[in-house]
Design a protein around this motif. Structure first.
Motif, short mmCIF file in Angstrom:
data_model
loop_
_atom_site.label_atom_id
_atom_site.label_comp_id
_atom_site.label_asym_id
_atom_site.label_seq_id
_atom_site.Cartn_x
_atom_site.Cartn_y
_atom_site.Cartn_z
N GLY A 139 42.05 27.06 35.22
CA GLY A 139 41.97 25.62 35.21
C GLY A 139 40.65 25.00 36.04
O GLY A 139 40.11 23.87 35.65
N VAL A 140 40.15 25.93 36.84
CA VAL A 140 38.77 25.80 37.47
C VAL A 140 37.86 26.84 37.26
O VAL A 140 36.57 26.42 37.04
N LEU A 141 38.27 28.14 36.90
CA LEU A 141 37.25 29.09 36.91
C LEU A 141 37.64 30.11 35.56
O LEU A 141 39.06 30.05 35.43
N VAL A 142 36.93 30.76 35.19
CA VAL A 142 37.31 31.63 33.85
C VAL A 142 37.04 32.95 34.38
O VAL A 142 36.04 33.43 35.14
N TRP A 143 38.11 33.94 34.18
CA TRP A 143 37.97 35.36 34.54
C TRP A 143 37.91 36.34 33.19
O TRP A 143 38.85 35.96 32.28
N VAL A 144 37.42 37.46 33.38
CA VAL A 144 37.48 38.32 32.29
C VAL A 144 38.09 39.77 32.98
O VAL A 144 37.63 40.12 34.47
N ARG A 145 38.71 40.40 32.50
CA ARG A 145 39.04 41.69 32.92
C ARG A 145 38.40 43.05 32.22
O ARG A 145 38.41 43.17 31.21
N LEU A 146 37.83 43.78 33.16
CA LEU A 146 36.92 44.85 32.66
C LEU A 146 37.37 45.98 33.33
O LEU A 146 37.02 46.44 34.68
N ASP A 147 38.29 46.76 32.81
CA ASP A 147 38.88 48.07 33.35
C ASP A 147 38.12 49.15 33.87
O ASP A 147 38.10 49.79 34.72
N ARG A 148 37.14 49.40 32.86
CA ARG A 148 36.25 50.45 32.96
C ARG A 148 35.28 50.16 34.17
O ARG A 148 34.73 51.06 34.88
N VAL A 149 34.89 48.82 34.59
CA VAL A 149 33.94 48.43 35.68
C VAL A 149 35.00 48.49 36.84
O VAL A 149 34.32 49.17 37.99
N GLY A 150 36.02 48.09 36.85
CA GLY A 150 36.58 47.80 38.08
C GLY A 150 37.32 49.15 38.43
O GLY A 150 37.49 49.58 39.75
N GLN A 151 37.78 49.91 37.67
CA GLN A 151 38.63 51.23 37.79
C GLN A 151 39.75 51.33 38.81
O GLN A 151 40.02 52.02 39.22
N GLU A 152 40.31 49.99 38.75
CA GLU A 152 41.81 50.10 39.73
C GLU A 152 42.95 49.79 38.56
O GLU A 152 42.48 49.81 37.30
N ALA A 153 44.00 49.98 39.05
CA ALA A 153 45.20 49.58 38.09
C ALA A 153 44.98 48.26 37.80
O ALA A 153 44.95 47.32 38.50
N PRO A 154 45.03 47.94 36.58
CA PRO A 154 44.91 46.62 35.96
C PRO A 154 46.24 45.80 36.32
O PRO A 154 47.24 46.28 36.41
N LEU A 155 45.70 44.42 36.38
CA LEU A 155 46.90 43.37 36.57
C LEU A 155 47.00 42.58 35.58
O LEU A 155 45.88 42.33 34.89
N ASP A 156 48.15 41.95 35.36
CA ASP A 156 48.31 41.17 34.22
C ASP A 156 47.38 39.63 34.48
O ASP A 156 47.13 39.30 33.54
N ALA A 157 47.19 39.20 35.55
CA ALA A 157 46.48 38.12 35.76
C ALA A 157 45.70 38.28 37.13
O ALA A 157 45.91 39.04 38.03
N PRO A 158 44.64 37.50 37.20
CA PRO A 158 43.78 37.65 38.49
C PRO A 158 44.59 37.05 39.70
O PRO A 158 45.49 36.38 39.54
N VAL A 159 44.20 37.54 40.99
CA VAL A 159 44.34 37.00 41.96
C VAL A 159 43.94 35.79 42.39
O VAL A 159 42.78 35.54 42.89
N ILE A 160 44.51 34.57 42.06
CA ILE A 160 43.99 33.21 42.20
C ILE A 160 44.52 32.62 43.53
O ILE A 160 45.46 32.64 43.90
N PRO A 161 43.59 32.27 44.27
CA PRO A 161 43.97 31.76 45.65
C PRO A 161 44.71 30.47 45.46
O PRO A 161 44.38 29.68 44.33
N ALA A 162 45.70 30.19 46.35
CA ALA A 162 46.54 28.83 46.50
C ALA A 162 45.55 27.78 46.28
O ALA A 162 44.36 27.78 47.46
N ARG A 163 45.69 26.68 45.59
CA ARG A 163 44.96 25.56 45.61
C ARG A 163 45.61 24.21 45.76
O ARG A 163 46.79 24.30 45.48
N PRO A 164 45.00 23.13 46.18
CA PRO A 164 45.71 22.10 46.43
C PRO A 164 46.42 21.40 45.10
O PRO A 164 45.84 21.62 44.06
N GLU A 165 47.57 20.80 45.31
CA GLU A 165 48.23 20.32 44.38
C GLU A 165 47.88 18.92 43.89
O GLU A 165 47.36 18.50 44.70
N GLY A 166 47.91 18.49 42.80
CA GLY A 166 47.91 16.94 42.55
C GLY A 166 46.38 16.71 42.18
O GLY A 166 45.60 17.54 41.81
#
Ligand code: FES
Ligand SMILES: [Fe+2]
Length: 336
Positions: A139-166
């Protein structure tokens, strides 16, 4: 008491602006004794150990549109992004599966991406040997998952910081520098440089607490009292800095005007530049909120912190990037 001090003292409490007393830059208390390299390195190391699931922020949500493609590079991989007719985010490699044309120079029509060389049309699914990449629009930013670049265990969704509601305002800025993401993160994990290095943006900065060397998740934060300044007036706040994942720093205002507002700094590796040195994109999102109640008042008040931050930001972020680039250059020279 000077006139300015008297005005400042009488300033109504519910108005967040303060008159800033004149300060002498060289007369500030030095902070190098507090800003211990081992402490900053420790905070950086703990940040780098957190999972990212191989997700990378690559743009503001509004950069990706339904009427033209958006292209960039993440971890040396050229990617293209666009929106389908439902507004859904489509992301994949920018090289056309036919003869390799740059799809970011193509056209989007009726939700499909058309290659400029021979008109091959991609709808965004697997087709013609082209494979979409996992993508996420928060809703604010767009993310792409690149497993070969990151080489970590993939997650279904990015770690998004808590943002203000409303009601919230998002302003996204992007800069690129010659450094690695860790240099950008390390800069943000040094709050002590604020009033020295950015005296035009910050004043009366005091680091209230820094994480101990063995900080667990809850204690792993910096708490900073600081006044954002706009010329002679300032907005005093208490801000918290945390690193929810290896390439993100969140500054959250925990007390004062705009409490709950966040500034997220995302450092995304782009890959090597023409000179062989790494390039990093710094994508910064300001998501603001005012804590003040009263509809009429908050309507006027809510955006206050955002313009202050934006005014502060332009030069601030360039200078912070210079810090990050310097940090990289020292390491780069040292290794040669
Ligand atoms: S290179 Fe894209 S259609 Fe030929
Ligand atoms: Fe800074």
């Amino acid at each position: 008491m000077s006139i300015r001090a008297r005005v400042a003292a009488r300033w109504p409490k519910n108005i967040p602006l303060q008159i800033i007393p004149k300060t002498d830059w060289a007369g500030q208390r030095p902070t190098y004794q507090d800003a211990q390299p081992a402490l900053i390195d420790g905070a950086l190391r703990r940040a780098q150990q957190r999972p990212s699931g191989n997700w990378y922020v690559f743009a503001a949500s509004t950069d990706v549109r339904g009427d033209r493609p958006f292209g960039t590079r993440v971890g040396g991989v050229e990617i293209v992004a666009w929106r389908d007719q439902q507004g859904g985010l489509r992301v994949g490699p920018a090289a056309c599966p036919h003869l390799g044309a740059d799809l970011a120079t193509g056209k989007v029509q009726c939700g499909g991406l058309i290659c400029p060389w021979h008109g091959l049309r991609l709808e965004g699914g697997r087709e013609f040997g082209w494979k979409p990449l996992p993508a996420f629009d928060d809703g604010v930013l767009v993310w792409v998952r690149l497993d070969r670049v990151g080489q970590e265990a993939p997650l279904d969704a990015p770690v998004i910081p808590a943002r203000p509601e409303g009601a919230r305002l998002a302003a996204v800025t992007r800069l690129e520098g010659v450094c690695e993401p860790s240099d950008v993160i390390a800069n943000r994990l040094d709050p002590w440089h604020g009033a020295w290095f950015h005296p035009y943006s910050f004043t009366q900065l005091e680091v209230l607490s820094a994480p101990p060397a063995d900080a667990d998740e809850d204690a792993d934060r910096f708490l900073v009292a600081v006044t954002f300044r706009m010329g002679r007036v300032g907005v005093p706040v208490i801000a918290e800095f945390t690193a929810p994942e290896p390439r993100t720093i969140v500054m959250r205002i925990v007390d004062g005007e705009g409490a709950g507002s966040v500034v997220e700094t995302h450092a995304t590796p782009m890959g090597a530049g023409p000179d062989g040195r790494p390039r990093t994109a710094v994508i910064e999102a300001v998501v603001a909120q005012s804590d003040r109640t009263g509809f009429r008042y908050s309507l006027r008040a809510a955006p206050l912190i955002t313009p202050v931050m934006r005014v502060a930001a332009t030069r601030l972020w360039r200078d912070d990037l210079a810090y990050a680039e310097r940090r990289f250059a020292l390491r780069d020279n040292g290794s040669q």
